[in-house]
Design a protein around this motif. Structure first.
Motif, PDB file in Angstrom:
ATOM      1  N   SER A  54      40.434  33.929  39.257  1.00 42.35           N
ATOM      2  CA  SER A  54      40.009  34.631  40.477  1.00 42.35           C
ATOM      3  C   SER A  54      38.993  33.761  41.204  1.00 42.35           C
ATOM      4  CB  SER A  54      39.368  35.990  40.153  1.00 42.35           C
ATOM      5  OG  SER A  54      38.128  35.819  39.487  1.00 42.35           O
ATOM      6  N   ALA A  55      38.727  34.097  42.461  1.00 39.78           N
ATOM      7  CA  ALA A  55      37.668  33.407  43.190  1.00 39.78           C
ATOM      8  C   ALA A  55      36.315  33.710  42.550  1.00 39.78           C
ATOM      9  CB  ALA A  55      37.669  33.830  44.651  1.00 39.78           C
ATOM     10  N   THR A  56      36.152  34.928  42.060  1.00 42.71           N
ATOM     11  CA  THR A  56      34.891  35.297  41.404  1.00 42.71           C
ATOM     12  C   THR A  56      34.636  34.401  40.192  1.00 42.71           C
ATOM     13  OG1 THR A  56      35.196  37.577  42.134  1.00 42.71           O
ATOM     14  CG2 THR A  56      33.622  37.217  40.341  1.00 42.71           C
ATOM     15  N   THR A 115      29.660  39.937  53.032  1.00 47.66           N
ATOM     16  CA  THR A 115      30.598  39.294  52.109  1.00 47.66           C
ATOM     17  C   THR A 115      30.966  40.277  51.021  1.00 47.66           C
ATOM     18  OG1 THR A 115      30.973  37.383  50.660  1.00 47.66           O
ATOM     19  CG2 THR A 115      28.748  38.313  50.666  1.00 47.66           C
ATOM     20  N   TRP A 116      31.997  39.916  50.259  1.00 52.93           N
ATOM     21  CA  TRP A 116      32.302  40.708  49.067  1.00 52.93           C
ATOM     22  C   TRP A 116      31.177  40.470  48.051  1.00 52.93           C
ATOM     23  CZ3 TRP A 116      33.624  44.837  47.228  1.00 52.93           C
ATOM     24  CH2 TRP A 116      33.911  45.013  45.864  1.00 52.93           C
ATOM     25  N   SER A 147      30.876  39.760  45.041  1.00 46.16           N
ATOM     26  CA  SER A 147      30.905  38.700  44.023  1.00 46.16           C
ATOM     27  C   SER A 147      30.078  37.484  44.440  1.00 46.16           C
ATOM     28  CB  SER A 147      32.345  38.276  43.732  1.00 46.16           C
ATOM     29  OG  SER A 147      32.939  37.672  44.861  1.00 46.16           O
ATOM     30  N   ASP A 172      32.307  29.818  50.511  1.00 47.76           N
ATOM     31  CA  ASP A 172      33.179  30.922  50.148  1.00 47.76           C
ATOM     32  C   ASP A 172      34.296  30.951  51.188  1.00 47.76           C
ATOM     33  OD1 ASP A 172      34.515  33.356  49.938  1.00 47.76           O
ATOM     34  OD2 ASP A 172      32.738  34.434  49.233  1.00 47.76           O
ATOM     35  N   ALA A 203      37.267  32.399  50.666  1.00 50.80           N
ATOM     36  CA  ALA A 203      38.223  33.410  50.176  1.00 50.80           C
ATOM     37  C   ALA A 203      39.201  33.843  51.262  1.00 50.80           C
ATOM     38  CB  ALA A 203      37.471  34.621  49.624  1.00 50.80           C
ATOM     39  N   HIS A 204      38.739  33.840  52.520  1.00 50.05           N
ATOM     40  CA  HIS A 204      39.592  34.267  53.642  1.00 50.05           C
ATOM     41  C   HIS A 204      40.248  33.077  54.344  1.00 50.05           C
ATOM     42  CE1 HIS A 204      36.616  37.890  54.251  1.00 50.05           C
ATOM     43  NE2 HIS A 204      37.164  37.875  53.052  1.00 50.05           N
ATOM     44  N   SER A 238      40.499  32.545  47.505  1.00 51.40           N
ATOM     45  CA  SER A 238      40.984  33.682  46.713  1.00 51.40           C
ATOM     46  C   SER A 238      42.454  33.958  47.018  1.00 51.40           C
ATOM     47  CB  SER A 238      40.175  34.941  47.020  1.00 51.40           C
ATOM     48  OG  SER A 238      40.777  36.072  46.391  1.00 51.40           O
ATOM     49  N   LYS A 244      44.637  38.834  50.376  1.00 44.03           N
ATOM     50  CA  LYS A 244      44.298  37.569  51.038  1.00 44.03           C
ATOM     51  C   LYS A 244      45.539  36.942  51.694  1.00 44.03           C
ATOM     52  CE  LYS A 244      40.295  38.582  49.734  1.00 44.03           C
ATOM     53  NZ  LYS A 244      39.272  38.145  48.826  1.00 44.03           N
ATOM     54  N   GLY A 247      43.896  35.513  41.515  1.00 45.30           N
ATOM     55  CA  GLY A 247      43.799  34.064  41.385  1.00 45.30           C
ATOM     56  C   GLY A 247      42.821  33.486  42.377  1.00 45.30           C
ATOM     57  N   PHE A 258      32.511  44.143  55.402  1.00 49.07           N
ATOM     58  CA  PHE A 258      32.153  44.725  54.129  1.00 49.07           C
ATOM     59  C   PHE A 258      30.960  45.656  54.339  1.00 49.07           C
ATOM     60  CE2 PHE A 258      33.911  40.538  53.392  1.00 49.07           C
ATOM     61  CZ  PHE A 258      34.807  40.756  52.365  1.00 49.07           C
TER      62      PHE A 258
HETATM   63  C1  PLP Z   1      38.060  38.519  47.998  1.00 52.03           C
HETATM   64  C2  PLP Z   1      36.745  37.855  48.158  1.00 52.03           C
HETATM   65  C3  PLP Z   1      36.083  37.247  47.076  1.00 52.03           C
HETATM   66  C4  PLP Z   1      36.537  37.399  45.653  1.00 52.03           C
HETATM   67  O1  PLP Z   1      37.832  37.000  45.404  1.00 52.03           O
HETATM   68  P1  PLP Z   1      38.545  37.401  44.024  1.00 52.03           P
HETATM   69  O2  PLP Z   1      39.710  36.449  43.937  1.00 52.03           O
HETATM   70  O3  PLP Z   1      38.984  38.824  44.170  1.00 52.03           O
HETATM   71  O4  PLP Z   1      37.589  37.209  42.910  1.00 52.03           O
HETATM   72  C5  PLP Z   1      34.925  36.541  47.345  1.00 52.03           C
HETATM   73  N1  PLP Z   1      34.418  36.446  48.582  1.00 52.03           N
HETATM   74  C6  PLP Z   1      35.000  37.060  49.641  1.00 52.03           C
HETATM   75  C7  PLP Z   1      34.392  36.912  50.996  1.00 52.03           C
HETATM   76  C8  PLP Z   1      36.175  37.792  49.455  1.00 52.03           C
HETATM   77  O5  PLP Z   1      36.730  38.432  50.490  1.00 52.03           O
END
Ligand code: PLP
Length: 392
Positions: free
Chosen positions: A63-65, A89-90, A92, A161, A163-164, A185, A190, A197, A332
């Motif tokens: 995962s991204a986390t 942000t999320w 994590s 980060d 993720a997006h 992410s 996503k 992942g 968020f």
């Molecule tokens: C989705 C997201 C994450 C975490 O991604 P995971 O793969 O679910 O762990 C981190 N930062 C942002 C901004 C996200 O939107």
């Protein structure tokens, strides 16, 4: 429901992954092959991702986390250190700073784009600051040059980060590794998905080597076919590592998702343009602004702010859309207002006025490649119906 609005019979979710026969066949192929965990498909997915983005070292992981966790360990983050990030942000992003025993420090956001406000970064730097984690929010890049300038002046690392951000460009360069490290992410909402992942990216060979060991039990020399004919079953642990590896079952999805990322992002952009046009005469809800600098937007989310003129709360707006079979998301709630963070760091509550104002008003409306050409019109029709009922 008023006027010409007619409720659709089925629910339109705010997101849905694009899973086609080609992904299904590839997963079945893995299942039948007898090799389902990290293996040749995971390696191929990494090669494809490196070729697509141009980053020399890429590490697929669970995962991204997980990537944020081992990324911060590899960067040497420790108790007493401060890391500057955005509250938009999320969780994590902040939680992994916290897990390392370090202290999150926030900088407020731009009201129009919700990107971290680079003009406020410098003032947030202290003698304990070690790094900056910007978020490329909603598929547009943060102001990378301004962030890098502050980082360079103060000797800080930047860990993006992204993720997006699969496909997102800043001044022609793929986002993710303008400095030391970045993470993507592949969660189902996503822009491309592998079920769960993530992907860490870096240009630093030594950092990549360390991350590779941290990803999988602390093994420095790894071969997925260790148990296969000719492979050596001996292993050497060089550090205490995690179990964050990426399965071939995930890669089976990812290989075909990545091959279509251009198509997916173009579809998202077309749908977003349709929303922009349809919402132009709905002053009660305000779409996200786009940055003024050169960029390529992946339109990960279509976020609107429910303004005072709507004369209803965001939560009432969400409930009314749900009644009309439209799903929404919240991306968020400002992280520093979450119970854990507000309890531990009460000094931040009230200190980030833009993020707090927006956090109460934002809402993501449906945006995903499988939406039909008519879906944005339906969603905006539902929004207009909700607002009209409020007025009457
Ligand atoms: C989705 C997201 C994450 C975490 O991604 P995971 O793969 O679910 O762990 C981190 N930062 C942002 C901004 C996200 O939107």
């Amino acid at each position: 429901m008023t006027g010409s609005f007619a409720k659709r019979p089925d629910f339109l979710p705010f997101s849905r992954p694009t899973i086609r026969q080609v992904e299904i066949d590839e997963v079945v192929d893995s299942l039948r092959s007898g090799w389902i965990t990290t293996g040749p498909k995971a390696e191929r997915f990494e090669r494809d991702f490196a070729a697509y983005t141009g980053f020399p070292y890429v590490l697929a992981l669970s995962s991204a986390t997980a990537g944020q966790h081992i990324g911060l360990i590899a960067l040497g983050l420790k108790p007493g250190d401060e890391v500057i990030t955005t509250p938009m942000t999320w969780a994590s992003t902040v939680s992994m700073i916290e897990v390392a025993g370090a202290t999150p420090v926030y900088v407020d956001i731009h009201r129009d784009t919700l990107q971290i406000d680079e003009r406020q970064l410098e003032a947030a730097v202290t003698s304990r600051t070690v790094g900056i984690i910007p978020v490329h929010y909603a598929g547009a890049p943060a102001d990378v040059d301004a962030i890098l300038a502050v980082a360079r002046r103060h000797g800080l690392w930047v860990f993006e980060d992204a993720a997006h951000g699969v496909g997102c460009l800043y001044k022609g360069t793929h986002v993710g590794c303008f400095d030391r490290l970045g993470v993507f992410s592949f969660h189902p909402i996503k822009n491309i998905t592998t079920g769960e992942g993530g992907m860490l990216v870096t240009r630093d060979e030594a950092l990549a080597k360390k991350l590779k060991a941290l990803r999988f039990h602390g093994l420095e020399k790894q071969a997925w076919n260790r148990y296969a004919e000719g492979g050596s079953p001996q292993v050497e642990i060089v550090l205490p590592g995690f179990k964050y590896n990426f399965m071939d079952l995930q890669a089976a999805l990812g290989i075909h998702q990545l091959a279509s990322v251009g198509e997916f992002n173009d579809r998202r952009r077309a749908l977003a343009a349709r929303y922009d046009a349809l919402l132009a005469d709905v002053p009660e809800v305000e779409p996200l602004g786009v940055p003024g600098y050169d960029h390529f937007h992946t339109r990960h989310l279509y976020v609107v702010k429910v303004l005072e003129a709507a004369r209803m709360t965001r939560d009432e707006f969400i409930a009314a859309l749900r009644e009309r079979n439209v799903g929404t998301g919240i991306h968020f709630r400002a992280v520093h207002t979450q119970p854990y963070y507000a309890g531990k760091y009460p000094q931040w509550v009230g200190a980030l006025p833009v993020a707090e104002w927006v956090s109460e008003r934002l809402c993501s409306i449906p945006l995903f490649p499988l939406m039909t050409d008519g879906d944005p019109g339906y969603v905006v029709g539902a929004i207009k119906d909700v607002l009209a009922r409020r007025r009457s």
